[in-house]
Design a protein around this motif. Structure first.
Motif, PDB file in Angstrom:
ATOM      1  N   THR A  79      25.549  10.534  22.375  1.00  0.00           N
ATOM      2  CA  THR A  79      24.719  11.736  22.423  1.00  0.00           C
ATOM      3  C   THR A  79      25.409  12.805  23.262  1.00  0.00           C
TER       4      THR A  79
ATOM      5  N   TYR B 235      24.712  15.641  25.592  1.00  0.00           N
ATOM      6  CA  TYR B 235      23.585  16.072  26.423  1.00  0.00           C
ATOM      7  C   TYR B 235      23.901  17.444  26.985  1.00  0.00           C
TER       8      TYR B 235
ATOM      9  N   THR C  21      21.170  26.939  27.440  1.00  0.00           N
ATOM     10  CA  THR C  21      21.847  27.439  26.238  1.00  0.00           C
ATOM     11  C   THR C  21      22.939  28.428  26.640  1.00  0.00           C
TER      12      THR C  21
ATOM     13  N   HIS D 145      24.043  11.093  32.004  1.00  0.00           N
ATOM     14  CA  HIS D 145      24.097  11.381  30.568  1.00  0.00           C
ATOM     15  C   HIS D 145      25.508  11.469  30.018  1.00  0.00           C
TER      16      HIS D 145
ATOM     17  N   PHE E  20      22.226  14.964  19.696  1.00  0.00           N
ATOM     18  CA  PHE E  20      22.301  16.096  20.616  1.00  0.00           C
ATOM     19  C   PHE E  20      20.995  16.180  21.385  1.00  0.00           C
ATOM     20  N   TYR E  21      21.098  16.258  22.695  1.00  0.00           N
ATOM     21  CA  TYR E  21      19.900  16.385  23.536  1.00  0.00           C
ATOM     22  C   TYR E  21      20.004  17.675  24.328  1.00  0.00           C
ATOM     23  N   LEU E  22      19.042  18.561  24.121  1.00  0.00           N
ATOM     24  CA  LEU E  22      19.013  19.841  24.825  1.00  0.00           C
ATOM     25  C   LEU E  22      17.899  19.806  25.859  1.00  0.00           C
ATOM     26  N   SER E  23      18.256  20.046  27.119  1.00  0.00           N
ATOM     27  CA  SER E  23      17.280  20.097  28.200  1.00  0.00           C
ATOM     28  C   SER E  23      17.182  21.541  28.696  1.00  0.00           C
ATOM     29  N   LEU E  24      16.050  22.173  28.439  1.00  0.00           N
ATOM     30  CA  LEU E  24      15.899  23.579  28.847  1.00  0.00           C
ATOM     31  C   LEU E  24      15.472  23.655  30.311  1.00  0.00           C
TER      32      LEU E  24
ATOM     33  N   ARG F 182      13.500  24.920  33.623  1.00  0.00           N
ATOM     34  CA  ARG F 182      12.087  25.289  33.788  1.00  0.00           C
ATOM     35  C   ARG F 182      11.931  26.426  34.782  1.00  0.00           C
TER      36      ARG F 182
ATOM     37  N   PHE G 153      15.468  31.579  33.471  1.00  0.00           N
ATOM     38  CA  PHE G 153      15.645  31.209  32.062  1.00  0.00           C
ATOM     39  C   PHE G 153      14.493  31.777  31.224  1.00  0.00           C
TER      40      PHE G 153
END
Lengths: 284, 284
Positions: A54, A56, A60, A81, A256-260, A262, A266
């Motif tokens: 994956t 990670y 963006t 990750h 694919f793991y996208l962590s936005l 908080r 952002f």
């Protein structure tokens, strides 16, 4: 213009070569499988598809272009990750290279510093690198020639690839970015004055990714590569290179793991416009 | 042209109302927390960030637009990653609605069939729905008016939202897509002759997502909503609606997991062009 603070890091390279004997214990391909960080229990066979193949990612590329330079993900989390990847650090404080599970920070002096796990990142992409295809290079070739070989190694242009190239580079040109102060300028403003670094006959590793076109806005389509010397003492975001010999490996990546983030910066960023032309400017 | 095979599903709706008494045991908000499927051990606190607020997606919308209608992900796998979501089925055989952990297939007759877990999907997006914000609607409003309320509920336009609207709809217009045969035509060709369905004074649930602009190519930016009646017997991909009363819930979603297919049709698709205009055509 203003972008040519060229530094030839000969002394650094020499110290790198001298040190490489002892560093090598952690730097051989064999050490991949014995890296001492937790891949997470998701690997041990649950209904979760999360696996070591994956990619990670934190935040963006569009947010980074807009000046979102602070994040809430620690390097400790990132190491959970992946053992291989690239990114930057809070306040845009240099270029990140993760290799064999260690994270190096190439600051605007061109020097690579070993990071500490409590540092945080506003943008990074990592994976557990396991080469699926290998190509040996034994003739000098330009970046464009090598890219042709690389693309022949890729079975198609619709999945993600981690790219690792270990070898000797006749010429390597990198850049870094200087730590920024609030209010943060856009990335395209920062890179107008980016320090660049030139290396000759340098041994080291290219670390990065080739991503499909549909990742536009989320990450950099096609190549995004960073470099670190064998001595782990210098590097940066790659602008140009020629390779004379080495080993090219790609790791086919289907997940694919996208962590936005908080945090407010952002949330407040304008991520609705197409930033492709700015991306082109900051990557070159 | 050719798109107006309009069906008013009055009989279906009546049977739905008659059946809703017994179906309701699995259909109340209270049943969310007792859904009988495994959320996976990643939830129980490891270094993995995978959590119930992850949007899990199979393949990309661009691949679906290009006619990649077969996938290798089973509905069983999908249920491991969510209890709520939308998508389609192999051979583009109808519109998917996942609600309260059950997956319904609205075929081109407009009828919703309960799917079985061994079926596979070429494109789907699911999450474990946990409403973060709730709005009660007690006056008639158009889709556009409701969307204005929805966007006021969203703290920003940079993260993902699962959207659930349960209520009574004065008017609901949906479509489905007919099962395709190889060689598969592009989605824009299929939807030229899509069957559409109109409902009046129908009780049911809107299930879907609002996604940020940077998801273009990967999924549908902004709204992508499907509908299913309270009786779980009809529905489809939403084209238009007016709501008279109901409950709107959004689930803020910061994590995104993309699982790319490993089959040849995905690998061979041309995913390099910008499909935005085709996407606009197939969604409306």
């Amino acid at each position: 213009m203003g972008q040519s603070k060229l530094i030839t890091i000969a002394l650094l390279l020499m110290s790198g070569i001298l040190l490489s004997g002892c560093l090598n214990t952690d730097d051989t391909d064999d050490s991949f499988s014995t890296a001492d960080f937790d891949k997470g229990s998701g690997d041990t066979g649950t209904t979760l598809a999360y696996n070591s193949d994956t990619l990670y990612q934190v935040s963006t590329i569009n947010a980074l272009l807009e000046g979102v330079y602070d994040g809430d993900t620690s390097l400790r989390t990132l190491k959970g990750h992946g053992d291989f990847g690239i990114g930057t650090f809070n306040a845009l404080d240099g270029e990140m290279i993760m290799l064999d599970g260690e994270i190096y920070q190439v600051k605007d002096d061109g020097i690579a510093y070993l990071s500490n796990d409590s540092m945080t990142t506003p943008f990074a992409a990592v994976t557990f690198f396991e080469g699926d295809e290998t190509l040996l290079i034994n003739e000098t070739m330009s970046k464009e020639e090598l890219e042709e070989h690389l693309e022949n190694m890729m079975p198609n242009r619709n999945i993600m690839y981690a790219v690792k190239i270990t070898g000797t580079f006749d010429h390597m040109k990198t850049r870094s970015v200087p730590r920024q102060e609030q209010p943060y300028p856009k990335l395209v403003e920062v890179t107008k004055n980016q320090p660049t670094f030139e290396f000759t006959s340098v041994q080291g590793t290219i670390v990065g990714f080739w991503l499909p076109a549909y990742m536009n806005g989320v990450n950099v389509p096609e190549y995004h590569l960073h470099f670190i010397t064998d001595g782990m003492d210098a590097g940066g975001h790659i602008l140009e290179y020629d390779i004379s010999e080495g080993t090219v490996e790609i790791d086919r990546t289907y997940d694919f793991y996208l962590s936005l983030p908080r945090d407010e910066s952002f949330m407040d960023a304008d991520l609705e416009k197409d930033n492709s032309s700015e991306l082109e400017m900051v990557e070159k």
